[in-house]
Design a protein around this motif. Sequence first.
Motif, mmCIF file in Angstrom:
data_model
loop_
_atom_site.group_PDB
_atom_site.id
_atom_site.type_symbol
_atom_site.label_atom_id
_atom_site.label_comp_id
_atom_site.label_asym_id
_atom_site.label_seq_id
_atom_site.Cartn_x
_atom_site.Cartn_y
_atom_site.Cartn_z
ATOM 1 N N TRP A 113 11.362 3.528 3.024
ATOM 2 C CA TRP A 113 11.540 2.310 3.826
ATOM 3 C C TRP A 113 10.362 2.103 4.764
ATOM 4 O O TRP A 113 9.740 3.052 5.216
ATOM 5 C CB TRP A 113 12.818 2.429 4.656
ATOM 6 C CG TRP A 113 13.322 1.120 5.174
ATOM 7 C CD1 TRP A 113 13.189 0.643 6.449
ATOM 8 C CD2 TRP A 113 14.037 0.119 4.466
ATOM 9 N NE1 TRP A 113 13.775 -0.591 6.572
ATOM 10 C CE2 TRP A 113 14.310 -0.931 5.350
ATOM 11 C CE3 TRP A 113 14.470 0.004 3.146
ATOM 12 C CZ2 TRP A 113 14.994 -2.076 4.976
ATOM 13 C CZ3 TRP A 113 15.154 -1.139 2.778
ATOM 14 C CH2 TRP A 113 15.405 -2.167 3.685
ATOM 15 N N PHE A 114 10.071 0.842 5.080
ATOM 16 C CA PHE A 114 9.029 0.463 6.040
ATOM 17 C C PHE A 114 9.519 -0.721 6.854
ATOM 18 O O PHE A 114 10.144 -1.645 6.315
ATOM 19 C CB PHE A 114 7.739 0.057 5.313
ATOM 20 C CG PHE A 114 6.787 -0.737 6.186
ATOM 21 C CD1 PHE A 114 5.895 -0.095 7.027
ATOM 22 C CD2 PHE A 114 6.818 -2.121 6.192
ATOM 23 C CE1 PHE A 114 5.043 -0.821 7.855
ATOM 24 C CE2 PHE A 114 5.968 -2.861 7.007
ATOM 25 C CZ PHE A 114 5.076 -2.198 7.836
ATOM 26 N N GLU A 115 9.203 -0.725 8.140
ATOM 27 C CA GLU A 115 9.410 -1.888 9.001
ATOM 28 C C GLU A 115 8.321 -1.903 10.070
ATOM 29 O O GLU A 115 8.002 -0.859 10.648
ATOM 30 C CB GLU A 115 10.773 -1.843 9.705
ATOM 31 C CG GLU A 115 11.930 -2.057 8.758
ATOM 32 C CD GLU A 115 13.281 -1.968 9.458
ATOM 33 O OE1 GLU A 115 14.114 -2.843 9.179
ATOM 34 O OE2 GLU A 115 13.481 -1.041 10.272
ATOM 35 N N LEU A 116 7.769 -3.084 10.330
ATOM 36 C CA LEU A 116 6.863 -3.296 11.458
ATOM 37 C C LEU A 116 7.683 -4.036 12.510
ATOM 38 O O LEU A 116 8.177 -5.141 12.257
ATOM 39 C CB LEU A 116 5.645 -4.136 11.047
ATOM 40 C CG LEU A 116 4.695 -4.523 12.174
ATOM 41 C CD1 LEU A 116 4.092 -3.284 12.852
ATOM 42 C CD2 LEU A 116 3.596 -5.442 11.662
ATOM 43 N N ALA B 281 0.812 -1.218 0.000
ATOM 44 C CA ALA B 281 0.000 0.000 0.000
ATOM 45 C C ALA B 281 0.844 1.267 0.000
ATOM 46 O O ALA B 281 0.379 2.313 -0.408
ATOM 47 C CB ALA B 281 -0.937 0.004 1.208
ATOM 48 N N VAL B 282 2.074 1.180 0.449
ATOM 49 C CA VAL B 282 2.907 2.378 0.558
ATOM 50 C C VAL B 282 4.106 2.363 -0.400
ATOM 51 O O VAL B 282 4.607 3.417 -0.784
ATOM 52 C CB VAL B 282 3.387 2.567 2.025
ATOM 53 C CG1 VAL B 282 4.381 1.510 2.430
ATOM 54 C CG2 VAL B 282 3.957 3.945 2.246
ATOM 55 N N GLY C 273 -2.515 6.915 2.235
ATOM 56 C CA GLY C 273 -2.384 6.628 3.666
ATOM 57 C C GLY C 273 -3.714 6.698 4.385
ATOM 58 O O GLY C 273 -4.009 5.895 5.255
ATOM 59 N N GLN C 274 -4.525 7.664 3.994
ATOM 60 C CA GLN C 274 -5.847 7.804 4.612
ATOM 61 C C GLN C 274 -6.691 6.565 4.300
ATOM 62 O O GLN C 274 -7.356 6.027 5.174
ATOM 63 C CB GLN C 274 -6.519 9.066 4.088
ATOM 64 C CG GLN C 274 -7.771 9.438 4.837
ATOM 65 C CD GLN C 274 -8.302 10.794 4.391
ATOM 66 O OE1 GLN C 274 -8.146 11.197 3.247
ATOM 67 N NE2 GLN C 274 -8.927 11.484 5.308
#
Length: 109
Positions: free
Chosen positions: A38-41, A29-30, A71-72
Amino acid sequence: MSIVKINVLTVPEDQRETLEKRFAARAGAVESSDGFEWFELLRPVEGTDTYLVYTRWRTEEDFQNWMSGRGQAAHSGGGEAGGERPKPAASGATLWSFEVVQQAAPKQG
């Protein structure tokens, strides 16, 4: 340099699996958003119920553009049977914001 947004989520133990499944379901989604880097959970491992959602962006404007658009939609939760919004997995959330002032990467070779 980049900016970092860390969403600090308080997640009761019985909701951890739900939270992780929701993030997995919206993977992608991003990633194609302009300015996304970058993304991390991050799952807690030592005596806390706090997850960290780490994202890095080229600029604050790129982050704000994502939040006001995709994002919304990603954070709206989507509908389930009967059109009802699912119950949030987190019981609290705080957004931390940082500017990257120094970084390092592994040396090549």
